[in-house]
Scaffold this active site. Sequence first.
Site, PDB file in Angstrom:
ATOM      1  N   ARG A  82       0.854  -1.188   0.000  1.00 28.27           N
ATOM      2  CA  ARG A  82       0.000   0.000   0.000  1.00 28.27           C
ATOM      3  C   ARG A  82       0.895   1.245   0.000  1.00 28.27           C
ATOM      4  NH1 ARG A  82      -2.107  -3.642   3.799  1.00 28.27           N
ATOM      5  NH2 ARG A  82      -4.292  -4.253   3.477  1.00 28.27           N
ATOM      6  N   LYS A 107      -1.528  -2.548   7.658  1.00 20.54           N
ATOM      7  CA  LYS A 107      -2.793  -1.919   8.003  1.00 20.54           C
ATOM      8  C   LYS A 107      -3.654  -2.882   8.810  1.00 20.54           C
ATOM      9  CE  LYS A 107      -6.951   0.025   5.816  1.00 20.54           C
ATOM     10  NZ  LYS A 107      -7.626   0.287   4.532  1.00 20.54           N
ATOM     11  N   HIS A 142      -3.056   2.937  -5.861  1.00 26.40           N
ATOM     12  CA  HIS A 142      -3.812   1.769  -5.405  1.00 26.40           C
ATOM     13  C   HIS A 142      -4.089   0.805  -6.562  1.00 26.40           C
ATOM     14  CE1 HIS A 142      -5.812  -0.284  -2.170  1.00 26.40           C
ATOM     15  NE2 HIS A 142      -6.900  -0.448  -2.894  1.00 26.40           N
ATOM     16  N   ARG A 178      -1.304  -1.500  -7.018  1.00 27.85           N
ATOM     17  CA  ARG A 178      -1.442  -2.622  -6.078  1.00 27.85           C
ATOM     18  C   ARG A 178      -2.398  -3.666  -6.648  1.00 27.85           C
ATOM     19  NH1 ARG A 178      -1.721  -4.382  -0.514  1.00 27.85           N
ATOM     20  NH2 ARG A 178      -3.861  -4.694   0.206  1.00 27.85           N
ATOM     21  N   HIS A 195      -4.475  -8.728   3.493  1.00 30.56           N
ATOM     22  CA  HIS A 195      -5.920  -8.613   3.662  1.00 30.56           C
ATOM     23  C   HIS A 195      -6.359  -9.311   4.948  1.00 30.56           C
ATOM     24  CE1 HIS A 195      -6.761  -8.012  -0.920  1.00 30.56           C
ATOM     25  NE2 HIS A 195      -6.428  -6.894  -0.309  1.00 30.56           N
ATOM     26  N   TYR A 223      -9.883 -10.546  -7.214  1.00 27.32           N
ATOM     27  CA  TYR A 223      -8.902 -10.908  -8.230  1.00 27.32           C
ATOM     28  C   TYR A 223      -9.281 -12.188  -8.971  1.00 27.32           C
ATOM     29  CZ  TYR A 223      -6.714  -7.299  -5.572  1.00 27.32           C
ATOM     30  OH  TYR A 223      -6.494  -6.108  -4.926  1.00 27.32           O
TER      31      TYR A 223
END
Length: 358
Positions: free
Chosen positions: A205, A229, A308, A311, A333, A342
């Site tokens: 990120r 994150k 983003h 990414r 995630h 995806y």
Amino acid sequence: MSIQKTIDRKKLDERIVRMPGYVQQFIDYKLPDLSPSTLLEYVRDYEQFFGWLIAEGLTSAAVIGDITLYDLEVLHMESIVAYRLHLTTRTEGTNSKVTVSRKMSSLRSLFHYLSQIAEDENFYPLLKRNIMAKVEIKRIHKPKDTAAKLKGKILEEEEITEFITYIAEGYREDIQDNKQALHAFELNRERDACIASLILNSGLRVSEIVNLNVNDLDLANKLLYVFRKGHNDETFKTPVYFREQSKDDLTHYLTLRHTRYKTPKREKALFVTIPNGSKEGKRMTKRAIQAMIIKYAKRFGKPYLTVHKLRHSFATDYYLQNDIYKTKEQLGHASTETTEVYAHLTDKTMSEAIERRN
């Protein structure tokens, strides 16, 4: 604690003192589990809602800090509907459905805490009536819908390498007649290409890129140690692998970092810049990296490309060679539900992705 979290914690401390005491109590309750960045968004949402209550005459309070629990208890459903309408139809700063859903969810979290968890001195709930319990918040993010929006707006296959090469070399041809832009390009092209390469070869990120320090880098093992994150332990850095191409780009950039940017030894940031009016290198900001990628993307012919979406580009390419669990771990995630986007962006079917869970 990461650089961004430190900044957001300071902002949170500055703003929370203007909130009613019960909001401060809620934030303290959530602080061990949520990042300062997330809690800062909560407080901003409450500021907007309480400001609307004052503007609409739904409280006698003149300032946000004086809004009482009783003011919240006597709200009618029509008031909540009116506020949602305000968020979606106001002429300035109209919110998307995703943003509105998030703002309503923030309110529901506060009201739930006040009515179900917090107690007064007699062990009764602080909030006797919870109007937000009646509010249905529909799930907005669906992997299939997100994938549809990304189609054609990310880099695919050979475009990944082409974009990195364009930043390192090709952009020069497009700005030959602009001496100022050409000078800035020659100064920063290796650094800029390295940043794009690292995102496109690791899926980091932008906030993780900004927070990187030189000592977070293990070139020999192609590893970076990053604050991820949503990770509750703010002292723990997660190891994240990157591909061979980034190893070469990082090695080259590191030979320039100190001399070209006049970076002092006390500056630990991996990616640095010399801000206007400064004589030495300092940590790049999130905004600077975002603007940099947009600048190159427009000239490259991908005007919708953002940091983003770089990414997303990596994740789509990575998923083609790996399963949903490895992709989830590489991207950091919280659940495979986020990663499922995806599956829709590749030739793999959702049924195959679901079977791999068993």
